[in-house]
Design a protein around this motif. Structure first.
Motif, PDB file in Angstrom:
ATOM      1  N   CYS A 106      41.516  23.334  10.338  1.00  0.00           N
ATOM      2  CA  CYS A 106      41.327  24.753  11.009  1.00  0.00           C
ATOM      3  C   CYS A 106      42.900  25.166  11.256  1.00  0.00           C
ATOM      4  CB  CYS A 106      40.780  24.537  12.409  1.00  0.00           C
ATOM      5  SG  CYS A 106      39.124  24.067  12.299  1.00  0.00           S
ATOM      6  N   GLY A 108      45.043  28.826  12.015  1.00  0.00           N
ATOM      7  CA  GLY A 108      45.440  30.286  12.594  1.00  0.00           C
ATOM      8  C   GLY A 108      46.941  30.691  12.732  1.00  0.00           C
ATOM      9  N   LEU A 114      41.790  25.428  18.707  1.00  0.00           N
ATOM     10  CA  LEU A 114      40.775  25.757  17.610  1.00  0.00           C
ATOM     11  C   LEU A 114      39.584  24.716  17.839  1.00  0.00           C
ATOM     12  CD1 LEU A 114      42.550  26.891  14.695  1.00  0.00           C
ATOM     13  CD2 LEU A 114      41.560  28.214  16.433  1.00  0.00           C
ATOM     14  N   CYS A 118      36.432  25.891  13.788  1.00  0.00           N
ATOM     15  CA  CYS A 118      37.532  26.639  13.663  1.00  0.00           C
ATOM     16  C   CYS A 118      37.647  27.882  14.366  1.00  0.00           C
ATOM     17  CB  CYS A 118      37.779  26.917  12.215  1.00  0.00           C
ATOM     18  SG  CYS A 118      37.823  25.486  11.035  1.00  0.00           S
TER      19      CYS A 118
END
Length: 128
Positions: A106, A108, A114, A118
């Motif tokens: 996952c 970001g 997260l 995700c």
């Protein structure tokens, strides 16, 4: 003409799948978010022989923030297993980690936690 293109795609899809399995081995994960042709986030991870290489190709924040979950958590928002690792990689940089095998990536643009699916662990958009 459209039927010919569709037929060609139908024939080529299995061939491409077969050829991709003939490669040097390993698993590749790619995460890309774009807006109007601009990469907001673009990350690649490659795992081969127990070594994972994480590459932050683009991130509007300047870093890709990774959370790695056990493969058993894949897509499960309610997974109770703890993340294997959390770390950041600066845009244009890579990080290698040995000893990783079956995991879920996952990633970001910010350091928010997260979940295993995700999605952000907390949804601040519903706050007053």
């Amino acid at each position: 003409m459209a039927e010919l293109v569709m037929f060609a795609r139908l024939l080529l899809s299995p061939l491409l799948l077969i050829l991709s399995s003939c490669g040097p081995g390993g698993t590749t994960y790619s995460n890309r978010v774009d807006s109007n042709g601009h990469d907001v986030l673009y990350s690649k991870a490659r795992v081969k022989d127990g070594v994972a290489r994480f590459e932050c190709k683009a991130s509007d924040s300047g870093s890709c923030h990774y959370t790695l979950y056990p493969d058993a958590c894949a897509g499960k928002a309610d997974c109770t297993l703890a993340p294997l690792q959390r770390f950041s990689v600066a845009r244009g940089q890579t990080r290698q980690i040995a000893g990783l095998d079956a995991f879920r990536v996952c990633v970001g643009t910010d350091a928010r936690a997260l979940r295993a699916d995700c999605a952000p662990a907390t949804d601040d958009s519903k706050a007053p």
